[in-house]
Structures are given as structure tokens and as C-alpha cells.
Motif scaffolding. Structure first.
Motif, mmCIF file in Angstrom:
data_model
loop_
_atom_site.group_PDB
_atom_site.id
_atom_site.type_symbol
_atom_site.label_atom_id
_atom_site.label_comp_id
_atom_site.label_asym_id
_atom_site.label_seq_id
_atom_site.Cartn_x
_atom_site.Cartn_y
_atom_site.Cartn_z
ATOM 1 N N MET A 1 0.838 -1.211 0.000
ATOM 2 C CA MET A 1 0.000 0.000 0.000
ATOM 3 C C MET A 1 0.871 1.259 0.000
ATOM 4 S SD MET A 1 -2.948 -1.103 2.753
ATOM 5 C CE MET A 1 -3.887 0.384 2.543
ATOM 6 N N PRO A 2 0.427 2.313 -0.687
ATOM 7 C CA PRO A 2 1.212 3.544 -0.697
ATOM 8 C C PRO A 2 1.194 4.228 0.663
ATOM 9 C CG PRO A 2 -0.881 3.851 -1.837
ATOM 10 C CD PRO A 2 -0.755 2.385 -1.554
ATOM 11 N N LYS A 3 2.194 5.054 0.890
ATOM 12 C CA LYS A 3 2.316 5.742 2.173
ATOM 13 C C LYS A 3 1.902 7.209 2.041
ATOM 14 C CE LYS A 3 5.714 2.768 4.364
ATOM 15 N NZ LYS A 3 4.672 2.258 5.298
ATOM 16 N N ALA A 4 1.468 7.760 3.171
ATOM 17 C CA ALA A 4 1.090 9.168 3.231
ATOM 18 C C ALA A 4 1.331 9.676 4.645
ATOM 19 C CB ALA A 4 -0.374 9.357 2.850
ATOM 20 N N TYR A 5 1.598 10.965 4.755
ATOM 21 C CA TYR A 5 1.766 11.585 6.066
ATOM 22 C C TYR A 5 0.455 12.275 6.413
ATOM 23 C CZ TYR A 5 4.112 13.641 10.061
ATOM 24 O OH TYR A 5 4.494 13.964 11.346
ATOM 25 N N VAL A 6 -0.158 11.875 7.545
ATOM 26 C CA VAL A 6 -1.521 12.275 7.862
ATOM 27 C C VAL A 6 -1.627 12.835 9.276
ATOM 28 C CG1 VAL A 6 -2.334 10.403 6.371
ATOM 29 C CG2 VAL A 6 -2.232 10.040 8.854
ATOM 30 N N PHE A 7 -2.784 13.469 9.551
ATOM 31 C CA PHE A 7 -3.161 13.739 10.940
ATOM 32 C C PHE A 7 -4.459 13.000 11.200
ATOM 33 C CE2 PHE A 7 -4.602 17.262 8.339
ATOM 34 C CZ PHE A 7 -5.835 17.673 8.820
ATOM 35 N N THR A 8 -4.551 12.401 12.373
ATOM 36 C CA THR A 8 -5.649 11.486 12.690
ATOM 37 C C THR A 8 -6.819 12.158 13.408
ATOM 38 O OG1 THR A 8 -4.526 10.888 14.751
ATOM 39 C CG2 THR A 8 -4.099 9.513 12.809
ATOM 40 N N ARG A 9 -6.623 13.410 13.834
ATOM 41 C CA ARG A 9 -7.676 14.195 14.476
ATOM 42 C C ARG A 9 -7.156 15.621 14.557
ATOM 43 N NH1 ARG A 9 -4.599 11.687 18.209
ATOM 44 N NH2 ARG A 9 -3.930 12.822 20.066
ATOM 45 N N TYR A 10 -8.008 16.544 14.939
ATOM 46 C CA TYR A 10 -7.558 17.910 15.130
ATOM 47 C C TYR A 10 -6.694 17.986 16.386
ATOM 48 C CZ TYR A 10 -11.025 19.343 11.671
ATOM 49 O OH TYR A 10 -11.754 19.499 10.519
ATOM 50 N N GLY A 11 -5.641 18.800 16.305
ATOM 51 C CA GLY A 11 -4.748 18.939 17.447
ATOM 52 C C GLY A 11 -3.382 19.402 17.022
ATOM 53 N N GLY A 12 -2.366 18.958 17.766
ATOM 54 C CA GLY A 12 -0.992 19.359 17.513
ATOM 55 C C GLY A 12 -0.204 18.264 16.826
ATOM 56 N N TRP A 45 -0.289 23.002 8.685
ATOM 57 C CA TRP A 45 -0.439 22.756 10.119
ATOM 58 C C TRP A 45 -1.649 23.499 10.695
ATOM 59 C CZ3 TRP A 45 -0.230 26.925 13.372
ATOM 60 C CH2 TRP A 45 0.509 28.055 12.969
ATOM 61 N N LYS A 46 -2.059 24.583 10.064
ATOM 62 C CA LYS A 46 -3.259 25.282 10.531
ATOM 63 C C LYS A 46 -4.502 24.422 10.321
ATOM 64 C CE LYS A 46 -1.340 29.891 9.737
ATOM 65 N NZ LYS A 46 -1.443 31.139 8.925
ATOM 66 N N LEU A 47 -4.561 23.702 9.194
ATOM 67 C CA LEU A 47 -5.682 22.798 8.945
ATOM 68 C C LEU A 47 -5.722 21.679 9.969
ATOM 69 C CD1 LEU A 47 -5.497 22.562 5.049
ATOM 70 C CD2 LEU A 47 -7.281 23.693 6.392
ATOM 71 N N ARG A 48 -4.549 21.188 10.368
ATOM 72 C CA ARG A 48 -4.478 20.163 11.410
ATOM 73 C C ARG A 48 -5.086 20.674 12.712
ATOM 74 N NH1 ARG A 48 1.070 20.228 13.514
ATOM 75 N NH2 ARG A 48 0.022 21.828 14.759
ATOM 76 N N GLY A 49 -4.944 21.983 12.951
ATOM 77 C CA GLY A 49 -5.487 22.572 14.170
ATOM 78 C C GLY A 49 -6.965 22.909 14.096
ATOM 79 N N GLY A 50 -7.595 22.660 12.945
ATOM 80 C CA GLY A 50 -9.022 22.916 12.817
ATOM 81 C C GLY A 50 -9.386 24.118 11.981
ATOM 82 N N TYR A 51 -8.387 24.808 11.446
ATOM 83 C CA TYR A 51 -8.648 25.968 10.580
ATOM 84 C C TYR A 51 -9.416 25.545 9.333
ATOM 85 C CZ TYR A 51 -7.585 29.526 7.026
ATOM 86 O OH TYR A 51 -7.666 30.451 6.019
ATOM 87 N N ARG A 52 -10.331 26.398 8.911
ATOM 88 C CA ARG A 52 -11.057 26.174 7.662
ATOM 89 C C ARG A 52 -10.757 27.321 6.704
ATOM 90 N NH1 ARG A 52 -15.138 22.346 7.621
ATOM 91 N NH2 ARG A 52 -15.636 21.421 9.641
ATOM 92 N N ARG A 53 -10.465 26.977 5.471
ATOM 93 C CA ARG A 53 -10.255 28.012 4.468
ATOM 94 C C ARG A 53 -11.559 28.773 4.251
ATOM 95 N NH1 ARG A 53 -7.778 23.422 2.150
ATOM 96 N NH2 ARG A 53 -5.524 23.601 1.840
ATOM 97 N N PRO A 54 -11.456 30.059 3.850
ATOM 98 C CA PRO A 54 -12.677 30.819 3.558
ATOM 99 C C PRO A 54 -13.555 30.083 2.551
ATOM 100 C CG PRO A 54 -10.782 32.285 3.607
ATOM 101 C CD PRO A 54 -10.240 30.880 3.714
ATOM 102 N N ARG A 60 -14.245 17.169 8.001
ATOM 103 C CA ARG A 60 -13.043 16.532 7.484
ATOM 104 C C ARG A 60 -13.070 15.044 7.814
ATOM 105 N NH1 ARG A 60 -8.994 18.954 5.472
ATOM 106 N NH2 ARG A 60 -9.628 20.942 6.422
ATOM 107 N N VAL A 61 -12.618 14.232 6.878
ATOM 108 C CA VAL A 61 -12.553 12.788 7.079
ATOM 109 C C VAL A 61 -11.136 12.422 7.517
ATOM 110 C CG1 VAL A 61 -12.771 10.531 5.977
ATOM 111 C CG2 VAL A 61 -14.338 12.383 5.349
ATOM 112 N N PHE A 62 -11.031 11.693 8.616
ATOM 113 C CA PHE A 62 -9.725 11.284 9.129
ATOM 114 C C PHE A 62 -9.467 9.811 8.827
ATOM 115 C CE2 PHE A 62 -11.046 14.764 12.033
ATOM 116 C CZ PHE A 62 -10.001 15.641 11.766
ATOM 117 N N PRO A 63 -8.206 9.429 8.637
ATOM 118 C CA PRO A 63 -7.029 10.292 8.646
ATOM 119 C C PRO A 63 -6.996 11.208 7.432
ATOM 120 C CG PRO A 63 -6.405 8.092 7.952
ATOM 121 C CD PRO A 63 -7.843 8.012 8.369
ATOM 122 N N ALA A 64 -6.518 12.436 7.634
ATOM 123 C CA ALA A 64 -6.455 13.424 6.563
ATOM 124 C C ALA A 64 -4.998 13.623 6.154
ATOM 125 C CB ALA A 64 -7.047 14.743 7.040
ATOM 126 N N VAL A 65 -4.736 13.581 4.866
ATOM 127 C CA VAL A 65 -3.374 13.728 4.356
ATOM 128 C C VAL A 65 -2.998 15.204 4.319
ATOM 129 C CG1 VAL A 65 -1.817 13.235 2.428
ATOM 130 C CG2 VAL A 65 -3.689 11.658 2.961
#
Length: 308
Positions: A1-12, A45-54, A60-65
Motif C-alpha cells: 500500500m502507498p504511504k502518506a503523512y496524515v493527521f488522525t484528528r484535530y490537534g498538535g 499545520w493550521k488545517l491540522r489545528g481545525g482551521y477552515r479556508r474561507p 473533514r474525514v480522518f485520517p487526513a493527508v
């Protein structure tokens, strides 16, 4: 399977991991590419913290790349896509992240990579350079005008300085004292950031400032606004719409088109725009790449390179 760097939930940073993911399939209007390089930006990293673009909505579906821009080779095209074939080298805005071995690009926000442009440089253009281009074009300054760019030492700022200079505009660049040499190398007059900014800008540009391109927000934006007699000449990519509207300015209107990508790529090929990629990291060191940007120590652009 291919690899990706993700965040699994909002946070740091504790939410991040390199993991195996399913290879995505392109939907209508999308390209599936084998990624060769992905740009790293503060918005990641702002998106990882919960930021939403205008204008962004939905959960968001997790894990998110991670990642908003990438360059690679077309593997497949979705329904309705024209102008792209399997094997084409392309770069553009991602649909669901780019720190990965495979990524989806929006076909309408992607362009063919010129042969003279590296994958690494191409991966820096869809977010930073294109944002810079959109803002400079939005201001539509005549040759000889003076533009103030705040955050001139960052990825978007460095591109904005160079693009404005390519259009014959004089630039005053605001950045930390440590980035003085870098900002001056771009062709701008450097002004140190911090309290008292307006006074220092007036000394550096006694003829006045015709427009402001803000990439910092907060107090820097508010103080820069005082330098303008016409507040409609104030645009920002560093503050929310409501904040800049209170000052009489507006957000940068992002075009996100192939035409803009082709324009910034042409500037690179002509030598008018240097993406200034200062560090690259392999995918398995994506954490280090993101920390470099998140910690505010990046000068120029950081890129993740993915092996073929």
C-alpha cells in the motif's frame, strides 16, 4: 500500500503519523498522480489545528493527508477530464493532500510541467507563488509604483516581491532583521518588522506607499493600513476577511486556474521568479519538514520529495 503523512484528528503534532493508505481513485474532474514533490505551507499545520479556508464547509474525514500542492506524473484521469494523458508531468492544487506517494489533483487547477522546470520547484508554485501572483495582479499597480509586502521573507512574500519587481513595481519588504539579506537579494528595500513599523516604512519610502500586500495580519496589518490614503489598495492573505474589511481592504481573490500556474511557471523559466527552495526532505521525514515551517524558522520554501 502507498504511504502518506496524515493527521488522525484535530490537534498538535501528536496527531501526525506516516501510514499506509489506500491508493485514491480519481473522481470527475480529477487527476491521480504519482507524487514526485509536495510543497509545505503554513496552512498545512493550521488545517491540522481545525482551521477552515474561507468558504470551506463540511466535516473533514480522518485520517487526513497533509499538503495543498504537489507535482508528479499522471497515473489516471477522472470523468470529464480533457487535456491530460497518462504519463504527463503536471503540478497543481491537491484535493485531499499531497504528502503522499499518490495524490489527487484538481484538473482545472493543474497545469503541464514545462520540461525546464524541476518537480521540486513546480511543487512550490500552486499555493505560494500563485497566491502571490493573484494578489499582485489584484492590486494592478503601474510600473514605478511602490508596494509594501509584509512577511516578505516567507514563501508567499518572497514570491510576491519577485513578481511585483518583474512587473516594474518598487517593493518595500517587511521581515525580521535576520532575513534582511534575503529580502534585499529579492530586489526589495528591507524594513525590520516589529513595533514602530509605519515610521520605519515612511523613512524607507519617503515618496509614500501606493499599496500593501499583507501576509502577516494582526498588528502588522493594522499598522501597515495607516500608510495608505486609499484603503482599497490593501489586500491580505494573512488575515480573515472580516478583519481586513474593517480596515477598508480585502482578501486576495484566488483564481486557482491553470492559466495562473502557467504564468508563474513562465516567470520561473524566465529567471524572474526563484522559488527559493531552501530545504528538501524525503517523505519519511515529513514531520521534520512540517516542523521547520510550523516553528517559523523556514526561509523560502520547504519541499517534500517522493522517490519514483
Amino acid at each position: 500500500m502507498p504511504k502518506a503523512y496524515v493527521f488522525t484528528r484535530y490537534g498538535g503534532p501528536e496527531t501526525e503519523t506516516l501510514t499506509d493508505v489506500e491508493r485514491p481513485g480519481p473522481g470527475p474532474g480529477q487527476l491521480l498522480v504519482a507524487v514526485r514533490a509536495a510543497g509545505v505551507n503554513p496552512v498545512d499545520w493550521k488545517l491540522r489545528g481545525g482551521y477552515r479556508r474561507p468558504g470551506e464547509s463540511g466535516e473533514r474525514v480522518f485520517p487526513a493527508v497533509f499538503g495543498s500542492e504537489a507535482a508528479g506524473v499522471v497515473v489516471a484521469a477522472g470523468e470529464g477530464v480533457t487535456g491530460f494523458d497518462v504519463g504527463d508531468e503536471v503540478f497543481g492544487n491537491t484535493v485531499d493532500g499531497g504528502y503522499a506517494e499518490y495524490a489527487l489533483l484538481r484538473a482545472d487547477a493543474s497545469a503541464h510541467k514545462p520540461a525546464g522546470l524541476s518537480f521540486t520547484d513546480a511543487a512550490t508554485l500552486p499555493v505560494a507563488a500563485a497566491t502571490a501572483y493573484d494578489g499582485v495582479r489584484q492590486l494592478d499597480l503601474p510600473e514605478g509604483a511602490t508596494l509594501l509586502v509584509t512577511g516578505a521573507g516567507g514563501g508567499v512574500g518572497a514570491a510576491a516581491v519577485q513578481i511585483a519587481r518583474a512587473f516594474g513595481v518598487r517593493v518595500v519588504g517587511v521581515a525580521s532583521e535576520g532575513k534582511k539579506g534575503f529580502v534585499e537579494s529579492l530586489g526589495a528595500v528591507h524594513v525590520p518588522s516589529g513595533p514602530g513599523l509605519a515610521e520605519r516604512v515612511r523613512a524607507a519610502a519617503p515618496g509614500g506607499i501606493d499599496a500593501v500586500y499583507d501576509l502577516v495580519g494582526d498588528r502588522t496589518l493594522a499598522e501597515a493600513a495607516t500608510l495608505l490614503t486609499d484603503r482599497t489598495r490593501l489586500v491580505t492573505a494573512g488575515a480573515p476577511p472580516e478583519t481586513v474589511a474593517e480596515l477598508g481592504g480585502s482578501r486576495v481573490a484566488r483564481a486557482r486556474t491553470a492559466a495562473v500556474l502557467e504564468a508563474v511557471a513562465d516567470l520561473v523559466l524566465r529567471g524572474a521568479l526563484n522559488p527559493h527552495v531552501t530545504r528538501t526532505f524525503p517523505l519519511d521525514r515529513a514531520e521534520e519538514a512540517l516542523r521547520t515551517v510550523e516553528d517559523g524558522h523556514a526561509r523560502g520554501k520547504i519541499v517534500i520529495e517522493v522517490s519514483a
